[in-house]
Each structure stands twice: as C-alpha cells, then as structure tokens.
Design a protein around this motif. Structure first.
Motif, PDB file in Angstrom:
ATOM      1  N   PHE A   1     -14.245  -2.062  -1.083  1.00 40.91           N
ATOM      2  CA  PHE A   1     -12.492  -2.157  -0.472  1.00 40.91           C
ATOM      3  C   PHE A   1     -11.460  -2.989   0.550  1.00 40.91           C
ATOM      4  CE2 PHE A   1     -10.613  -1.782   4.304  1.00 40.91           C
ATOM      5  CZ  PHE A   1      -9.792  -0.944   3.440  1.00 40.91           C
TER       6      PHE A   1
ATOM      7  N   TYR B   1      -6.240   2.966  -1.959  1.00 38.93           N
ATOM      8  CA  TYR B   1      -7.319   2.123  -2.253  1.00 38.93           C
ATOM      9  C   TYR B   1      -8.230   3.474  -2.572  1.00 38.93           C
ATOM     10  CZ  TYR B   1     -12.534   0.897  -2.571  1.00 38.93           C
ATOM     11  OH  TYR B   1     -14.089   0.662  -3.179  1.00 38.93           O
TER      12      TYR B   1
ATOM     13  N   TYR C   1      -6.657   2.703   2.971  1.00 42.86           N
ATOM     14  CA  TYR C   1      -7.512   3.683   2.436  1.00 42.86           C
ATOM     15  C   TYR C   1      -7.191   4.645   1.269  1.00 42.86           C
ATOM     16  CZ  TYR C   1     -10.721   7.708   3.324  1.00 42.86           C
ATOM     17  OH  TYR C   1     -11.945   8.414   1.923  1.00 42.86           O
TER      18      TYR C   1
ATOM     19  N   PHE D   1     -10.953  -5.424  -2.299  1.00 45.42           N
ATOM     20  CA  PHE D   1      -8.911  -4.590  -2.779  1.00 45.42           C
ATOM     21  C   PHE D   1      -8.010  -5.107  -1.474  1.00 45.42           C
ATOM     22  CE2 PHE D   1      -6.056  -1.002  -2.351  1.00 45.42           C
ATOM     23  CZ  PHE D   1      -6.098  -0.836  -3.280  1.00 45.42           C
ATOM     24  N   ALA D   2      -8.590  -4.720  -0.547  1.00 46.97           N
ATOM     25  CA  ALA D   2      -7.242  -5.032   0.784  1.00 46.97           C
ATOM     26  C   ALA D   2      -6.759  -6.704   1.048  1.00 46.97           C
ATOM     27  CB  ALA D   2      -8.314  -4.833   2.186  1.00 46.97           C
TER      28      ALA D   2
ATOM     29  N   TYR E   1      -5.413   4.506  -6.191  1.00 47.41           N
ATOM     30  CA  TYR E   1      -4.576   3.746  -6.935  1.00 47.41           C
ATOM     31  C   TYR E   1      -4.296   2.987  -8.529  1.00 47.41           C
ATOM     32  CZ  TYR E   1      -3.863  -1.743  -8.644  1.00 47.41           C
ATOM     33  OH  TYR E   1      -3.076  -2.773  -9.118  1.00 47.41           O
TER      34      TYR E   1
ATOM     35  N   ARG F   1     -15.976   4.978  -3.926  1.00 45.62           N
ATOM     36  CA  ARG F   1     -14.288   3.542  -2.644  1.00 45.62           C
ATOM     37  C   ARG F   1     -15.106   4.499  -1.459  1.00 45.62           C
ATOM     38  NH1 ARG F   1     -10.953   6.005  -6.924  1.00 45.62           N
ATOM     39  NH2 ARG F   1     -11.428   3.833  -8.983  1.00 45.62           N
TER      40      ARG F   1
ATOM     41  N   SER G   1       0.930  -0.889  -0.218  1.00 41.90           N
ATOM     42  CA  SER G   1       0.225  -0.432   0.173  1.00 41.90           C
ATOM     43  C   SER G   1       0.595   1.162  -0.567  1.00 41.90           C
ATOM     44  CB  SER G   1      -1.050   0.000   1.808  1.00 41.90           C
ATOM     45  OG  SER G   1      -0.469   0.712   2.482  1.00 41.90           O
TER      46      SER G   1
END
Length: 527
Positions: A262, A247, A244, A265-266, A250, A190, A96
C-alpha cells in the motif's frame, strides 16, 4: 594457480557440456512429443507448420485467448488516464477516483453481481483497520479476519446469493466470466498490506537513507527505488477509503499482480514513477513480445504440460520423466513471466511501478533461497515484510520457513498436493540453511582453498536443484501419490544412472551460474 586462470580454463569444459546437455533434452523432447501426441489430451491445431499446440494449461489458454481484448481495454483506459492526468493535473485523490471508476467497470465485466461480495468484504476490512488499527493486538485480528475469508471463499466456492435468501437467488445468474474468489486471493494480500502499513504509520522506518542512496543504483542517480517507496511512511490522508479501494481493485494489477504494498502504491499516485524512462518501458514491452514468441514455439513443439495432465509419465523411463518435469517447470516459469510482465507493463505505462516478479531466469538459480527470491518475487517481498520479519526474521528462520510455505500453499488453493509441495520444500530448505550458516563462518584461504570451497558449493547446488525438481514434480506433475513410484523408479539400475547423470549436469550448471555471477559482479564494479 591463480583463481582467474583455472576459472577461465574450466569454461572450455563447462560450456560444451551444457550445449550437449540441452541438445539431448531438446532432441528427446521433440521425439517424445512426436511419438505420443496421439495419446495426449488437450492438444489443439496450431499455426506453425500445421503442428498441434499444447493448450492443456487452463490459465495460459484463457490468458492467450483474451489477450486481444485485454490489450484493447487497457490501451483505451491508459490513453484516457494519461490525457486526464495531464489535462487536469490530477494527483492522489483525483487519480484514485478515476481508477476506481475504470476498475469497477472492469470488475463488473469480470464478475458482474459478485462485485458485491468484493465490496462488502473490502469495506468490512477497512472499518476494522480504521477502528482497531492503532491498538496493540490489531494485527492478530487483521490476520484472523483475512485468513477466515480466504478459506471460506474457497470452501464455499465464492458463495451463492440464494444462501442469503430466495429474493437474492436471481443474482446467481449474473456471476460474470471469471470466478471472483480466485482473484480475491490477491485482494486479501492487499488488505493485509493496508492494515499493516496503517498500523506501522507511527513506527520508525527501517531504511537508512544515506547508506541506501550510496548502494542503490536508482537512488544514487536521483530516482526513487521500490524499496524506498515501500518503507517510507505515507501521510494519514492517504489511508482514505477512495485510495484504499483504488489500491485493492487497480485494474492493471487486479487479476494476477505483481503484488505491490500500500505504501508504494499510494506514494506513486502523487508522484508517478521516475525509475524507468519511456524508452526503457518500450524496450520492456518489446522483450515481452519476444518471450511470447518463445512460448508459441515451445507449446507447438514440446508437449510437456500435456504429458503431465494426461498421466503418460507413468509409462516413461526415469530419464524421460526428468525431461518432462524439467520442461513443465520451464513452461510454468515462462507462462508466469508472460502473465506478470504483461500486467506490470500496463502498470508502468500508468506511472505505477510494482516489483518485477521474475527478475532472474529459472535456470540461473542454484539454491532454494535464490529460487524463491526470483520466482514470484513480489510475493516473496510481501511475505518477508508482513510474515517473515514480524515472526522473528532470521533469528527464528528454521521455524518461520514452515509458517511461510504453509501459508503460500493455502493461499494458492486448498489441495493436499500443494501442502505436500510446501512441506517438501521446507524439508529441503533446512539442510541448506544449516550448511549456509556453517559456510558463513568458513574463510577460504588462497587459490586452493577458494577452489575447494567453490567445488563444495557446486556439489551442494547440484543436490539442491535435484531436491527442487522433486518438490515441483510432486506439486505439479505426479502429485503426492506418485512419490513411492518415483522413488522406486530411480532406485532401479537405470534410475540410478539417470540420477547420477542429473547430478553431474546440475553440478555443471551450478558452476556456469557462478561464472555468470562473477561476470555480473565485474560489470557492477566497472560502473
């Protein structure tokens, strides 16, 4: 007569009809483009046999012009990301941080000083979620906060730094090459996803793992599909500010999506996707190149969008207006397919799987529900998860469809023609939902009963496709002001003949879609 027998026999009529239909449409399209090209706006010199190319669509024109630099930038960032990931065995937090650095550099190139607006609103949303995210009425506050900024960003055109004081005015000279508030529409989705998924962390997942694994082609082979990635809860440490922010910005999905939740993605920052092999990702890229060549051919031989922009449709016959409208719709589908699949391709290479936005061809949808499930499909999944189901789902379907499509129109832009398009779609949706509800209670008995039911479905499909054409003509070609002209044009003798021919053609097309669905079903059963 057995159902399989008459189904095979009708193909001998349906296929030749479809071939003749497309031959007429293509021939007339070429003739219209040839006869009127001198009156059309936005045509530019092309590269195929010295022809002009239709460059009237600003979104496609900008994407096509920036394609080389985008590919170079994403290629370098992706290469570095994969080297760093393998060399240092980075997982969620480590990756991240890398993607934040890369994405902020990308955003600075696009928006320059305007990234301060993005960072400020995103930070305020994060603290709102963290402070109030576990409270009972949090979701109301989350939606009010995000909808307020969605509207204000449009009304004030991304704001002026000078409005915050003269000492900030110099920053208005550094607004970048791309309007930040246009991209921020995706960031809003998002931010809402992050808030909902945080609020729902302690709730029970709606996915029954055992049943799902039996039915899912991916999960049954030991892989993890997108639905599971979306519905499974992630641990609280994933709701950190670095993840966060990563995300939200990105890089591969920032400009146009596809939209990923989310949770999905995470969870992939820790364990990169295993749904697609390297060979499948490479094949996905090759198919994209083929689609790009189709778009190049289409824009240099058929000037559909130029007709819509130039307003020449008012001088055409009802049949020609249909051809232009049908061409614009196909142009839009191919344009969005190319843009969305391009960014999805880069995301796949980096180990993050977002949903496919165009899983089915536009010409293989015979009802409104299937059309919207396969047009901007990731947005459809987002709407179902965060709007449709929380509002009551199928129990309040007749009401929810108005809320959903009004939000879709406002999310795109503050224009009356988009609201007209949304509400027309809702009007056409209601009878379809009522008919489907009645049809679900009907059981066809025997081959003759199945035949009658299939014919009724094909007729309903023809009417639905016509309604969809009208809604999109209003939304993207003639505008709300052209509705009266369109109705009066089709009520004339030539217009009624054209309308009848369209209904027959769409009926044939719907029957062919049934055959495609049957073939797919047989293929799935044989696995």
């Amino acid at each position: 007569m057995k159902s399989s027998s008459w189904k095979r026999k009708e193909l001998f009529v349906l296929v030749p009809y479809a071939v003749v239909f497309y031959a007429i449409v293509i021939r007339r399209s070429l003739q219209l483009s040839h006869d009127h090209h001198a009156k059309l706006y936005g045509l530019r010199p092309g590269w195929i046999f010295g022809r002009f190319t239709d460059a009237t669509d600003a979104q496609w024109r900008n994407f096509r012009q920036n394609l080389p630099i985008l590919t170079g930038v994403f290629g370098i960032f992706t290469l570095v990301a994969n080297i760093i990931k393998r060399s240092f065995s980075l997982r969620a937090k480590g990756m991240s941080f890398y993607w934040i650095v890369v994405s902020l550099a990308y955003l600075f190139y696009l928006h320059e000083a305007c990234i301060l607006f993005i960072f400020g609103i995103a930070s305020a949303n994060f603290f709102l979620v963290k402070i109030l995210g576990r409270t009972k009425y949090f979701l109301y506050g989350l939606w009010v906060f995000n909808l307020s900024f969605l509207l204000c960003n449009r009304i004030y055109e991304g704001y002026q730094f000078s409005s915050f004081g003269e000492h900030w005015a110099y920053l208005d000279d550094f607004r970048g090459t791309f309007r930040w508030h246009i991209c921020f529409n995706f960031v809003v989705l998002r931010m809402i996803s992050f808030g909902h998924d945080y609020h729902w962390t302690d709730q029970y997942t709606s996915v029954d793992d055992k049943k799902h694994i039996q039915r899912c082609d991916h999960c049954s082979t030991g892989k993890t599909c997108y639905l599971v990635l979306q519905e499974r809860r992630v641990t609280n440490d994933k709701f950190s500010f670095p993840i966060y922010l990563c995300y939200l910005v990105y890089a591969p999905l920032y400009i146009a999506g596809p939209i990923i939740t989310f949770n999905a993605f995470a969870s992939q920052l820790d364990s990169p996707q295993n749904i697609y092999s390297s060979r499948e990702v490479a094949w996905y890229g090759f198919r994209w190149v083929f689609c790009l060549s189709l778009m190049e051919f289409m824009t240099q031989f058929f000037y559909y969008n130029a007709f819509a922009i130039s307003g020449l449709w008012k001088q055409l016959s009802p049949m020609d207006i249909f051809i232009i409208g049908y061409g614009v719709l196909n142009f839009m589908w191919l344009k969005f397919l190319l843009i969305w699949r391009y960014f999805r391709f880069w995301s796949l290479i980096n180990g993050i799987v977002p949903p496919e936005n165009m899983p089915r061809c536009i010409n293989n949808c015979h009802n409104l529900e299937s059309f919207w499930k396969n047009w901007h499909a990731s947005f459809n999944k987002w709407l179902v998860r965060y709007v449709y189901i929380p509002l009551g789902g199928s129990q309040k379907k007749l009401l929810n469809v108005w809320v959903v499509f009004t939000f879709v129109a406002v999310w795109h832009d503050l224009e009356w023609k988009l609201l007209s398009w949304a509400w027309l779609t809702c009007v056409f949706f209601i009878p379809e939902m009522l008919i489907k509800s009645a049809a679900s209670a009907f059981q066809a008995e025997g081959a003759f009963g199945e035949f009658i039911f299939r014919e009724l479905r094909a007729a309903a499909g023809a009417v639905t496709i016509t309604c969809l054409m009208v809604a999109n003509l209003v939304g993207f070609v003639i505008g709300p002001s052209g509705i009266n002209w369109l109705v009066s044009g089709f009520l004339q003798e030539g217009g009624l003949l054209t309308l009848g021919g369209l209904l027959v053609s769409f009926y044939v097309g719907t029957k062919l879609m049934f055959h495609i669905a049957d073939a797919k079903q047989r293929k799935d059963k044989s696995r």
